[in-house]
Design a protein around this motif. Structure first.
Motif, PDB file in Angstrom:
ATOM      1  N   ALA A  35      30.400 -18.561   0.724  1.00  0.00           N
ATOM      2  CA  ALA A  35      30.277 -17.499  -0.267  1.00  0.00           C
ATOM      3  C   ALA A  35      29.378 -16.421   0.304  1.00  0.00           C
ATOM      4  O   ALA A  35      28.484 -16.704   1.107  1.00  0.00           O
ATOM      5  CB  ALA A  35      29.687 -18.039  -1.566  1.00  0.00           C
ATOM      6  N   ARG A  36      29.616 -15.209  -0.074  1.00  0.00           N
ATOM      7  CA  ARG A  36      28.778 -14.114   0.384  1.00  0.00           C
ATOM      8  C   ARG A  36      28.413 -13.274  -0.823  1.00  0.00           C
ATOM      9  O   ARG A  36      29.262 -12.878  -1.610  1.00  0.00           O
ATOM     10  CB  ARG A  36      29.510 -13.261   1.409  1.00  0.00           C
ATOM     11  CG  ARG A  36      28.671 -12.108   1.895  1.00  0.00           C
ATOM     12  CD  ARG A  36      29.397 -11.314   2.952  1.00  0.00           C
ATOM     13  NE  ARG A  36      28.508 -10.298   3.448  1.00  0.00           N
ATOM     14  CZ  ARG A  36      28.426  -9.951   4.706  1.00  0.00           C
ATOM     15  NH1 ARG A  36      29.186 -10.531   5.594  1.00  0.00           N
ATOM     16  NH2 ARG A  36      27.600  -9.014   5.077  1.00  0.00           N
ATOM     17  N   PHE A  37      27.104 -13.056  -0.953  1.00  0.00           N
ATOM     18  CA  PHE A  37      26.576 -12.204  -2.009  1.00  0.00           C
ATOM     19  C   PHE A  37      25.880 -11.044  -1.319  1.00  0.00           C
ATOM     20  O   PHE A  37      24.990 -11.258  -0.508  1.00  0.00           O
ATOM     21  CB  PHE A  37      25.587 -12.979  -2.885  1.00  0.00           C
ATOM     22  CG  PHE A  37      26.199 -14.196  -3.536  1.00  0.00           C
ATOM     23  CD1 PHE A  37      26.817 -14.088  -4.762  1.00  0.00           C
ATOM     24  CD2 PHE A  37      26.153 -15.431  -2.914  1.00  0.00           C
ATOM     25  CE1 PHE A  37      27.382 -15.207  -5.364  1.00  0.00           C
ATOM     26  CE2 PHE A  37      26.709 -16.552  -3.505  1.00  0.00           C
ATOM     27  CZ  PHE A  37      27.330 -16.429  -4.734  1.00  0.00           C
ATOM     28  N   THR A  38      26.255  -9.837  -1.612  1.00  0.00           N
ATOM     29  CA  THR A  38      25.703  -8.661  -0.948  1.00  0.00           C
ATOM     30  C   THR A  38      24.925  -7.840  -1.961  1.00  0.00           C
ATOM     31  O   THR A  38      25.390  -7.602  -3.076  1.00  0.00           O
ATOM     32  CB  THR A  38      26.828  -7.811  -0.324  1.00  0.00           C
ATOM     33  OG1 THR A  38      27.585  -8.633   0.568  1.00  0.00           O
ATOM     34  CG2 THR A  38      26.257  -6.640   0.449  1.00  0.00           C
ATOM     35  N   SER A  39      23.724  -7.401  -1.546  1.00  0.00           N
ATOM     36  CA  SER A  39      22.872  -6.601  -2.422  1.00  0.00           C
ATOM     37  C   SER A  39      22.346  -5.413  -1.639  1.00  0.00           C
ATOM     38  O   SER A  39      22.116  -5.501  -0.439  1.00  0.00           O
ATOM     39  CB  SER A  39      21.698  -7.452  -2.910  1.00  0.00           C
ATOM     40  OG  SER A  39      20.758  -6.647  -3.586  1.00  0.00           O
ATOM     41  N   SER A  40      22.138  -4.312  -2.322  1.00  0.00           N
ATOM     42  CA  SER A  40      21.544  -3.140  -1.672  1.00  0.00           C
ATOM     43  C   SER A  40      20.022  -3.226  -1.667  1.00  0.00           C
ATOM     44  O   SER A  40      19.345  -2.405  -1.064  1.00  0.00           O
ATOM     45  CB  SER A  40      22.003  -1.855  -2.373  1.00  0.00           C
ATOM     46  OG  SER A  40      21.616  -1.902  -3.738  1.00  0.00           O
ATOM     47  N   SER A  41      19.465  -4.250  -2.313  1.00  0.00           N
ATOM     48  CA  SER A  41      18.016  -4.456  -2.376  1.00  0.00           C
ATOM     49  C   SER A  41      17.554  -5.297  -1.188  1.00  0.00           C
ATOM     50  O   SER A  41      18.329  -6.061  -0.606  1.00  0.00           O
ATOM     51  CB  SER A  41      17.664  -5.182  -3.680  1.00  0.00           C
ATOM     52  OG  SER A  41      16.320  -5.594  -3.678  1.00  0.00           O
ATOM     53  N   ALA A  42      16.278  -5.202  -0.824  1.00  0.00           N
ATOM     54  CA  ALA A  42      15.702  -6.027   0.242  1.00  0.00           C
ATOM     55  C   ALA A  42      15.448  -7.442  -0.227  1.00  0.00           C
ATOM     56  O   ALA A  42      15.224  -8.330   0.587  1.00  0.00           O
ATOM     57  CB  ALA A  42      14.390  -5.405   0.743  1.00  0.00           C
ATOM     58  N   ASP A  43      15.481  -7.675  -1.529  1.00  0.00           N
ATOM     59  CA  ASP A  43      15.254  -9.005  -2.096  1.00  0.00           C
ATOM     60  C   ASP A  43      16.444  -9.377  -2.975  1.00  0.00           C
ATOM     61  O   ASP A  43      16.790  -8.644  -3.902  1.00  0.00           O
ATOM     62  CB  ASP A  43      13.973  -9.028  -2.947  1.00  0.00           C
ATOM     63  CG  ASP A  43      12.731  -8.741  -2.129  1.00  0.00           C
ATOM     64  OD1 ASP A  43      12.661  -9.204  -0.988  1.00  0.00           O
ATOM     65  OD2 ASP A  43      11.829  -8.064  -2.648  1.00  0.00           O
ATOM     66  N   SER A  44      17.055 -10.529  -2.651  1.00  0.00           N
ATOM     67  CA  SER A  44      18.181 -11.023  -3.436  1.00  0.00           C
ATOM     68  C   SER A  44      17.952 -12.499  -3.713  1.00  0.00           C
ATOM     69  O   SER A  44      17.283 -13.184  -2.940  1.00  0.00           O
ATOM     70  CB  SER A  44      19.484 -10.847  -2.659  1.00  0.00           C
ATOM     71  OG  SER A  44      19.694  -9.481  -2.372  1.00  0.00           O
TER      72      SER A  44
END
Length: 188
Positions: A35-44
């Motif tokens: 699974a891949r979860f992508t975030s634009s934040s430095a903390d996920s």
């Protein structure tokens, strides 16, 4: 034609990916599960919540973190160093604790010669190399660098030094047992 890729079971609300009979709220069936979860934040983070509390698995500026009880408990930094009780491990494994004991190793094995802890330093090095280095500092009533005990067997040995010289009060022992200090024999 073909197998259903995504299924919602109308009877229980379970969701299936790669299966038409999901047995859990989310069931995934695949030759390789990823699974891949992508975030634009430095903390996920991903939170797992049960009736007793929350555990958080996450990423903080590229570092892998695990939180439990509302605080960070484990970190693997971008260089591969692992920290338990510290957010900035400076070695391959660093454990930091303000509790009575920082690390406890229990071995209940019954194989002859088995060790609870083994440490090896096999690299060629110029100067002094240590396989183990233990220091006790800090204010208090009494500081003890190492305490050893052995009991319960026919033969009990608190400490065995397999080879090399032993120094007490000196960092450069010249004999098998070299003692320096007031009122002590200088060497044996």
């Amino acid at each position: 034609s073909g197998t259903a890729v995504f299924t919602v079971d109308g009877d229980n609300g379970n969701v299936g990916i790669g299966t038409t009979t999901p047995s859990r709220p989310l069931s995934v069936n695949s030759g390789q599960i990823s699974a891949r979860f992508t975030s634009s934040s430095a903390d996920s983070q991903i939170e797992v919540v049960d009736s007793s509390g929350t555990v958080v698995f996450g990423s903080s500026s590229g570092n892998a973190i695990v939180q439990a009880g509302g605080a960070e408990r484990l970190r693997i930094d971008t260089s591969g160093n692992v920290g338990i009780g510290t957010t900035s491990p400076s070695t391959k494994l660093e454990v930091s604790s303000s509790l009575t004991s920082g690390i406890k190793v229990t071995n209940s094995g019954t194989i002859n010669g088995e060790a609870g802890i083994e440490a090896y330093h096999t690299g060629a090095q110029t100067g002094t190399a240590y396989a183990g280095y233990i220091t006790k500092t800090g204010a208090g009533g009494t500081n003890v660098g190492i305490y050893t005990a052995a009991s319960g067997a026919t033969d009990n040995y608190g400490l065995i030094v397999g080879s090399g010289n032993v120094g007490i009060g000196t960092s450069a022992p010249q004999k098998k047992l070299h003692i320096e200090g007031t009122g002590a024999a200088s060497e044996m």
